[in-house]
Design a protein around this motif. Sequence first.
Motif, short mmCIF file in Angstrom:
data_model
loop_
_atom_site.label_atom_id
_atom_site.label_comp_id
_atom_site.label_asym_id
_atom_site.label_seq_id
_atom_site.Cartn_x
_atom_site.Cartn_y
_atom_site.Cartn_z
N LYS A 18 0.82 -1.21 0.00
CA LYS A 18 0.00 0.00 0.00
C LYS A 18 0.86 1.26 0.00
O LYS A 18 0.42 2.32 -0.45
N ILE A 19 2.04 1.22 0.59
CA ILE A 19 2.95 2.37 0.54
C ILE A 19 4.32 1.90 0.07
O ILE A 19 4.64 0.71 0.18
N THR A 20 5.12 2.85 -0.42
CA THR A 20 6.44 2.47 -0.96
C THR A 20 7.50 2.51 0.14
O THR A 20 7.31 3.11 1.20
N GLN A 21 8.64 1.90 -0.18
CA GLN A 21 9.79 1.93 0.75
C GLN A 21 10.21 3.38 1.02
O GLN A 21 10.55 3.76 2.14
N GLU A 22 10.16 4.24 -0.04
CA GLU A 22 10.57 5.64 0.11
C GLU A 22 9.66 6.37 1.11
O GLU A 22 10.13 7.13 1.95
N GLU A 23 8.36 6.13 0.99
CA GLU A 23 7.44 6.78 1.94
C GLU A 23 7.72 6.30 3.37
O GLU A 23 7.69 7.08 4.32
N PHE A 24 8.04 5.01 3.48
CA PHE A 24 8.33 4.42 4.78
C PHE A 24 9.55 5.11 5.40
O PHE A 24 9.55 5.50 6.56
N PHE A 25 10.61 5.30 4.59
CA PHE A 25 11.82 5.98 5.07
C PHE A 25 11.51 7.43 5.45
O PHE A 25 12.05 7.97 6.41
N ALA A 26 10.68 8.09 4.64
CA ALA A 26 10.36 9.50 4.90
C ALA A 26 9.69 9.67 6.27
O ALA A 26 9.96 10.62 7.00
#
Length: 575
Positions: free
Chosen positions: A177-185
Amino acid sequence: MSDEKFSRRSQNWFGQKGKNGFIYRERLRNQGYASDVFVDKPVIGIATTWSELNPCNAHLDRVAEAVKRGVWEAGGFPLEFPAMSLGETLMRPTTMLYRNLLAMEAEELIRANPLDAVVLLAGCDKTPPGLLMGAASVDLPTLMITGGPMLNGRYKGKTLGSGTAIWKYSDEMRSGKITQEEFFAMESCSARSNGSCMTMGTASTMACVTEALGVQLPGSAAIPAVDARRYSTSQEAGRRIVQMVHDDQRLSQVLTREAFENAIKVNAAIGGSTNAVVHLLAIAGRIGVDLKLEDFDRLARDVPVLVNLQPSGEFLMEEFFDAGGLPVVMKEIESLLHTGAITVSGKTVGENIAGAENYRPEVVTPFATPFQKAGSGIVVVKGSLAPDGAVLKVSAATPELMVHTGPAFVFENIDDFHAQKDDMNLAVTKDSILVLKNAGPKGFPGFPEVGNMAIPKKLLAEGVTDMVRISDARMSGTAYGTVVLHTSPEAAVGGPLALVKTGDMIELNVPNRALNLLVSDEELEKRRKEWKPLPPHAKRGWVKLYTEHVQQAHLGADLDFLVGNSGSEVPRDSH
Ligand code: FES
């Protein structure tokens, strides 16, 4: 030891006129103290769990400075000393393996040194109970200051609650549902300041619980770590502890049966962490109050959840502080509390909360229209699967699963779970009950927070967001789900949990407080004969001592030989 008799404990060191007195005073004077500090001033130990390895406690050095200001002002002599710090995020395998070690260290440091009283500087999850357990076994005048919560996490205009967000967003990343980049952000936005988790996780729970016990000044639990008022209240605490020495107000006068009952009710009203159960049982064991696991269910049944904070609700600790903090909650449930209980403020609970006003009723809801009805806090379930009990936090669970019977899917340990959880062919359905063994006090060892096992990937893909999970583990106070925890006796000592096999039917009935393994006695007896204990986890060191002596969860998971109180008698002098 000198034959001289002193009315103040510290004067057994500093009041001596001969060789030993010289040694005690002379070396401390290398820090530049004037000679009159040794003349009958109350000596106040400040036990700090400051550490850069414990980010939640990394500001306690500044809290200590504020306490010292107050101690000096009131005519005391403050001496700060370190006690081991237990940082939840970095320590492996789990800080709970070391809570009792901190308690043992704190007890011995307090007793061995020339202290008349102690201020305990704690934060994160385990240092408040660890320090309080140790101090309870000495029983000097004692006051706790917790470090306070972080500022609220913020991400793209939304609020991020520490801990709680990670459970949600890691599941969302696993299901795409969310990307790795969003997770890091998100990672860079959720810990915005010094302090502990700002949800009603274990740290905030223990801060509130220590205030409810009366060992922390009223109104101080919720003050954010970076708010100036945390430092002014610490200065007041410094003044207050000196007066407590003059009044000989010892910890045992505060930590009474009534105080524990207040704390249990407050824990229910705040929707507090299940970890408070284990910690309160252990603290009670040290001070000699006969508290039982069943008390948590019995005393909390009539208490509604008033506080609308994550993980059970919506808001975070900043809003809780804005609402007026814990005194507002205690005022709302005043009729259920022992208002005559004395606290470290020198006043009773009733006097402490007399002027409390609720500034945000959407955060601390009124007693008459609570956020969640009575009985939504922690319940204790018992039965053939948990003869000594297990706990479940109703406010964090799914109402439809409160009565559920389903087939067990068993993981022998947490590694087994991790190895299988992403298997898209795992033989589980939404009705299965996940069972995790060997994650209790002895079994892991250290009683880790792994009871809220992630939903298997196969079920996530089907849209399943919750299911019944049962283990002998604990759960983070920031976590949620229909999770039965602390099952006692644990699997590693041969409790019924050890005998469960995949496919066995298990009954959870929260209204009836029942947790049963629906397998015949004959079959269980057969399995019991085949059961073999795990090999020892360690041949030496702390882990060996811990595993040989740790008690079961329903007793507080203290070491058997540390339960009780050895008092504050001045140790022998060997100079
Ligand atoms: Fe320290 Fe949550 S990690 S309070």
